[in-house]
Write an enzyme that holds these catalytic residues in place. Sequence first.
Site, PDB file in Angstrom:
ATOM      1  N   TYR A 298       7.987 102.382  64.567  1.00 42.34           N
ATOM      2  CA  TYR A 298       8.698 103.449  63.849  1.00 42.34           C
ATOM      3  C   TYR A 298       8.650 103.133  62.361  1.00 42.34           C
ATOM      4  O   TYR A 298       8.884 101.991  61.958  1.00 42.34           O
ATOM      5  CB  TYR A 298      10.160 103.504  64.315  1.00 42.34           C
ATOM      6  CG  TYR A 298      11.024 104.536  63.626  1.00 42.34           C
ATOM      7  CD1 TYR A 298      10.812 105.894  63.827  1.00 42.34           C
ATOM      8  CD2 TYR A 298      12.046 104.150  62.762  1.00 42.34           C
ATOM      9  CE1 TYR A 298      11.609 106.847  63.209  1.00 42.34           C
ATOM     10  CE2 TYR A 298      12.853 105.095  62.134  1.00 42.34           C
ATOM     11  CZ  TYR A 298      12.631 106.442  62.365  1.00 42.34           C
ATOM     12  OH  TYR A 298      13.415 107.378  61.741  1.00 42.34           O
TER      13      TYR A 298
ATOM     14  N   ASP B 147       5.056  97.168  57.392  1.00 44.33           N
ATOM     15  CA  ASP B 147       6.377  97.770  57.302  1.00 44.33           C
ATOM     16  C   ASP B 147       7.386  96.663  57.613  1.00 44.33           C
ATOM     17  O   ASP B 147       7.654  96.365  58.780  1.00 44.33           O
ATOM     18  CB  ASP B 147       6.483  98.935  58.285  1.00 44.33           C
ATOM     19  CG  ASP B 147       7.889  99.516  58.331  1.00 44.33           C
ATOM     20  OD1 ASP B 147       8.791  98.944  57.691  1.00 44.33           O
ATOM     21  OD2 ASP B 147       8.092 100.534  59.016  1.00 44.33           O
TER      22      ASP B 147
ATOM     23  N   LYS C  90      16.780  98.092  54.662  1.00 38.68           N
ATOM     24  CA  LYS C  90      17.804  97.282  55.345  1.00 38.68           C
ATOM     25  C   LYS C  90      18.314  96.109  54.491  1.00 38.68           C
ATOM     26  O   LYS C  90      19.074  96.325  53.572  1.00 38.68           O
ATOM     27  CB  LYS C  90      17.286  96.830  56.705  1.00 38.68           C
ATOM     28  CG  LYS C  90      16.889  98.053  57.579  1.00 38.68           C
ATOM     29  CD  LYS C  90      16.622  97.714  58.997  1.00 38.68           C
ATOM     30  CE  LYS C  90      16.030  98.884  59.774  1.00 38.68           C
ATOM     31  NZ  LYS C  90      16.956  99.849  60.314  1.00 38.68           N
TER      32      LYS C  90
HETATM   33  C1  LIG Z   1      10.441  99.282  60.819  1.00 36.89           C
HETATM   34  C2  LIG Z   1      11.171 100.444  60.236  1.00 36.89           C
HETATM   35  N1  LIG Z   1      10.591 101.165  59.266  1.00 36.89           N
HETATM   36  C3  LIG Z   1      11.213 102.198  58.674  1.00 36.89           C
HETATM   37  C4  LIG Z   1      12.476 102.574  59.052  1.00 36.89           C
HETATM   38  C5  LIG Z   1      13.146 103.724  58.383  1.00 36.89           C
HETATM   39  O1  LIG Z   1      14.180 103.262  57.583  1.00 36.89           O
HETATM   40  P1  LIG Z   1      15.414 104.216  57.190  1.00 36.89           P
HETATM   41  O2  LIG Z   1      16.175 104.439  58.459  1.00 36.89           O
HETATM   42  O3  LIG Z   1      16.160 103.429  56.155  1.00 36.89           O
HETATM   43  O4  LIG Z   1      14.850 105.469  56.646  1.00 36.89           O
HETATM   44  C6  LIG Z   1      13.123 101.862  60.064  1.00 36.89           C
HETATM   45  C7  LIG Z   1      14.477 102.234  60.491  1.00 36.89           C
HETATM   46  O5  LIG Z   1      15.034 101.727  61.409  1.00 36.89           O
HETATM   47  C8  LIG Z   1      12.451 100.772  60.662  1.00 36.89           C
HETATM   48  O6  LIG Z   1      13.018 100.061  61.644  1.00 36.89           O
END
Ligand SMILES: Cc1ncc(COP(=O)(O)O)c(C=O)c1O
Length: 426
Positions: free
Chosen positions: A144, A239, A267
């Site tokens: 994700y 990511d 985060k």
């Molecule tokens: C690996 C990863 N990338 C991107 C995101 C998206 O981040 P946000 O929820 O701050 O938009 C998340 C959210 O959980 C994530 O776990």
Amino acid sequence: MLYKRSSELFVEAAKYIPGGVNSPVRAFKSVGGTPIFVKKAKGAYLYDEDDKRYIDYINSWGPMLLGHAYEPVVNAVIEKTKLGTSFGTPTAIETEIAQLAVSMVPNIDKIRFVNSGTEACMSAVRLARGFTGREKIIKFRGCYHGHSDSFLIAAGSGLSTFGVPSSPGVTKGTAQDTLLANYNDIESVNELFQANKNEIACIIVEPVAGNMGCVPPVNNFLEKLREVCDANGALLIFDEVMTGFRLAKGGAQELFGVNADIVCFGKVIGGGLPVGAFAARNEIMNYLAPVGPVYQAGTLSGNPLAMAAGLTMLQEINNDAELFKRLEEKTAYLEAGMRKVLTENNKTYVINRVGSMISVFFCDNAVENYEDAAKADTPDFKAFFHGLLERGIYIAPSSYETWFITDALSYQDLDETIKAVAEVTK
Ligand SMILES: Cc1ncc(COP(=O)(O)O)c(C=O)c1O
């Protein structure tokens, strides 16, 4: 009655907010029941509106590495707030946090701050496309990267075919540019490069997946991704929204010794305030506006309160030489304790763990990709979740989510958790 006030608040919330929540997984849809409404949190604990205490293994989905209401962060935000909350001009603190982040993370020269992980990943992909002059991207099933259109894509009918939208509202045109491969399966990546020669701008990957439960890279998967990108002139995007500043000061790049071309953060980097960021070496970052042609912007990007929280968080991490060792030891203790009681209770289970990310799967197959993880989405997990919740242990309400361990946990908390796991799985 357990969750009484939460239930009332949920009914009221659902009248005005779709599903009663501002982010879907909070709704407990995959486990059933009513989400707990949290009134306050401190250290390793959440307190709900019924005044029940929980040991927290979600930690706001990752940011609270050092615990809730962590005093240095709270104080930094209070002090900054008194000076004004947003100016829409450059501020000195943005350079301070940028400088610190660049010093902690390998292989990056410049960083741009945004407001969420979604924005970070979306912008990183645009930058990769602008830099390479190519349009297609590869992502992995079960990873994700936020909810922007390019990532809400499911697999098409064959490995080398285009993706299809996984949500109404995403256009077929957008979906065509996202190619899906299988996590930990380098052959599926090679096939996509074969079938789309000189068309692929980048691979985006969670270097340790946390969105199909915790799934570590195996068989030098990350090294192989690096090689295939180099061989094909594509960029490798890590990511690190979950792994950044959690698995090591320098995140997964440092832990696995593999360099990415662009790194996304979220985060932990915001210390609990809405912050994301993406970073790369100069050559790539100088492609961004206002220096370069790739446009990216934000009214509240680099917001002083968010930067104060993030800077304090990174300083605390940077100045604590023992932090990652402690996190590793605590999570290993939890893993060992849970393995013992699950085995004693004759449960069929798999535990995956990297540093302070850990997941329990109720299945008998190794979990190395999305298909493996899907086999663990069973009634066993739902019973496990609710049993723990009743006993004051708060884990993610879905088997597709990793647990995030905080340094605020004591060994007594971990023992209490292991005892609850034993009771629930008897
Ligand atoms: C690996 C990863 N990338 C991107 C995101 C998206 O981040 P946000 O929820 O701050 O938009 C998340 C959210 O959980 C994530 O776990």
